[in-house]
Enzyme design. Structure first.
Site, short mmCIF file in Angstrom:
data_model
loop_
_atom_site.label_atom_id
_atom_site.label_comp_id
_atom_site.label_asym_id
_atom_site.label_seq_id
_atom_site.Cartn_x
_atom_site.Cartn_y
_atom_site.Cartn_z
N LYS A 1 29.38 52.20 19.43
CA LYS A 1 29.33 51.25 20.55
C LYS A 1 27.88 50.96 20.90
O LYS A 1 27.17 51.85 21.37
CB LYS A 1 30.07 51.81 21.77
CG LYS A 1 31.56 52.08 21.51
CD LYS A 1 32.24 52.78 22.68
CE LYS A 1 33.70 53.03 22.39
NZ LYS A 1 34.38 53.75 23.48
N GLY B 1 37.61 51.66 23.44
CA GLY B 1 38.50 52.03 24.54
C GLY B 1 38.14 53.39 25.09
O GLY B 1 37.24 54.08 24.61
N SER C 1 38.09 56.86 25.17
CA SER C 1 38.50 57.83 24.14
C SER C 1 37.42 58.87 23.87
O SER C 1 36.70 58.77 22.88
CB SER C 1 38.81 57.08 22.84
OG SER C 1 37.75 56.18 22.51
N ALA D 1 35.89 62.06 22.43
CA ALA D 1 36.21 62.83 21.23
C ALA D 1 36.84 64.17 21.57
O ALA D 1 37.76 64.64 20.89
CB ALA D 1 34.94 63.04 20.40
N LYS E 1 29.27 49.07 28.82
CA LYS E 1 29.77 50.08 29.78
C LYS E 1 28.91 51.34 29.76
O LYS E 1 28.82 52.04 30.76
CB LYS E 1 31.24 50.40 29.51
CG LYS E 1 31.54 50.93 28.10
CD LYS E 1 31.44 52.42 27.96
CE LYS E 1 31.66 52.85 26.52
NZ LYS E 1 31.57 54.31 26.35
N ASP F 1 37.45 51.76 29.51
CA ASP F 1 36.33 52.52 28.96
C ASP F 1 35.24 52.73 30.01
O ASP F 1 34.58 53.77 30.05
CB ASP F 1 35.76 51.78 27.75
CG ASP F 1 35.13 52.73 26.74
OD1 ASP F 1 35.13 53.95 26.97
OD2 ASP F 1 34.66 52.25 25.69
N THR G 1 33.90 56.49 31.22
CA THR G 1 32.52 56.82 30.90
C THR G 1 31.68 57.04 32.16
O THR G 1 30.72 57.82 32.14
CB THR G 1 31.89 55.71 30.03
OG1 THR G 1 32.78 55.37 28.98
CG2 THR G 1 30.59 56.17 29.42
N ARG H 1 28.15 61.56 27.84
CA ARG H 1 26.72 61.81 27.68
C ARG H 1 25.89 60.82 28.49
O ARG H 1 24.84 61.17 29.03
CB ARG H 1 26.33 61.70 26.20
CG ARG H 1 26.85 62.82 25.32
CD ARG H 1 26.33 62.65 23.90
NE ARG H 1 26.81 63.70 23.02
CZ ARG H 1 26.47 63.81 21.75
NH1 ARG H 1 25.66 62.90 21.22
NH2 ARG H 1 26.93 64.80 21.00
N ASN H 2 26.35 59.58 28.56
CA ASN H 2 25.62 58.56 29.32
C ASN H 2 25.55 58.93 30.79
O ASN H 2 24.49 58.85 31.42
CB ASN H 2 26.29 57.20 29.14
CG ASN H 2 26.19 56.69 27.72
OD1 ASN H 2 25.15 56.21 27.29
ND2 ASN H 2 27.27 56.83 26.96
N GLU I 1 23.91 56.39 23.84
CA GLU I 1 23.98 55.00 23.40
C GLU I 1 23.52 54.02 24.48
O GLU I 1 22.93 52.98 24.19
CB GLU I 1 25.41 54.66 22.95
CG GLU I 1 25.87 55.38 21.68
CD GLU I 1 25.24 54.83 20.41
OE1 GLU I 1 24.23 54.10 20.50
OE2 GLU I 1 25.76 55.15 19.33
#
Length: 327
Positions: free
Chosen positions: A104, A132, A134, A136, A187, A240, A244, A251-252, A276
């Site tokens: 992404k 979407g 998701s 991991a 996002k 998403d 997030t 992580r973001n 990202e």
């Protein structure tokens, strides 16, 4: 049973491998790093990336990219910054099936969407994008998850839907490739800003406003670039975005929280790893300037990450913007 090759053995690559193998497919996991391959072969997992998760013995692990030959589906699960290089390496082979991108982001300098990058390196290939809410960590553990696959070729999207869908992975299709890709990329920037809120000790009101107005910015740029507005109210947009911005797995968000608490940007980046949204902030800022689209949250995020702006000043500047109608 389909033959699936997954390029990239990070957390998302491993999670997709486990899910795809669980649906009865023959799965090979590729990594360019010999040490990573040795670890996965010996330990059948990576505690740093997916603690407590074990790769089934049926999943092959290799450093030989020739494993993609004869695949029905090849999944690109590398960071966005490695998409062009990986696609170029894949171009030396000819029978790798449908190409599915799960990274992404947007490409630096060119400002291209990742499917466009793949199209340049693999001309003539059918590209499908999966996006979407998701994480991991949850997909790997079989926690029910819904995502969307988009392509300019609806039959290609439907093939991926049928092959990768599983007991705990529900996949929808979309023809809005632009919207699904931009939702996934933008996002991450809003999630960093949500992390700023957490680091500054702001409340639920602040984060709800940020998510809502951030979504408006995402849709504004997306529609200008050819996306469908309704896509941003779906899994690749609000779905998403919410996960997030609020999840402990993000992580973001974690990176943004550290910056909000006062940690220098580069130090926070080093501690968290691949973020990202950090890279997407630069490209999205460039796009907003190029397209003359108003994106105050994303541009303020860029100012903090790349221009050294004090994160506390951002709150004041956003709150004191000229009054306007919501829509």
């Amino acid at each position: 049973m389909a033959k699936i090759t997954i390029l990239g053995a990070g957390g998302w690559g491993m999670a997709l491998a486990i899910s795809a193998a669980g649906s009865g497919n023959a799965v090979t996991l590729w990594t360019p790093f010999q040490e990573e391959a040795a670890l996965l072969c010996e330990k059948r997992g990576n505690e740093k990336l997916l603690s407590g998760v074990t790769l089934p013995d049926a999943i092959a692990v290799t450093t030989d990219l020739a494993c993609a030959e004869g695949s029905d589906i090849t999944i690109l699960a590398v960071p966005s910054t490695a998409i062009r290089e990986t696609a170029e390496r894949l171009s030396h082979y000819h029978d790798f099936g449908l190409v599915v991108n799960v990274a992404k982001g947007l490409e630096k300098n060119s400002l291209l969407r990742l499917s466009e990058v793949i199209g340049q390196e693999l001309p003539g290939s059918r590209v499908v994008v999966l996006s979407g809410p998701s994480h991991a960590e949850e997909v790997a553990r079989g926690i029910p998850t819904s995502v969307v696959v988009a392509s300019e070729s609806l039959p290609a999207a439907e093939i991926v839907q049928n092959v990768l869908s599983g007991e705990n992975l529900r996949i929808y299709t979309s023809s809005d490739l632009i919207g699904v890709e931009l939702g996934g990329a933008l996002k991450n920037i809003i999630a960093i800003a949500a992390g700023f809120c957490d680091g500054l000790g702001l409340g639920d009101n602040s984060k709800a406003a940020l998510i809502t107005r951030g979504l408006a910015e995402m849709a504004r740029l997306g529609v200008f670039l050819g996306a469908k507005e309704y896509t941003f109210s779906g899994l690749a947009g609000i779905g998403d975005l919410v996960v997030t911005c609020t999840s402990r797995h993000s992580r973001n968000n974690r990176f943004g929280r550290k910056v909000g608490e006062g940690m220098p940007v580069l130090q926070a980046l080093h501690e968290v790893g691949t973020v990202e949204g950090y890279y997407a902030a630069a490209t999205a800022h460039q796009l907003s300037q190029k397209c003359k689209i108003e994106m105050p949250i994303i541009n303020e995020c860029y100012a903090v990450l790349y221009e050294g702006k004090n994160v506390r000043q951002v709150v004041n500047d956003l709150m004191q913007r000229p009054k306007r109608s919501e829509h």
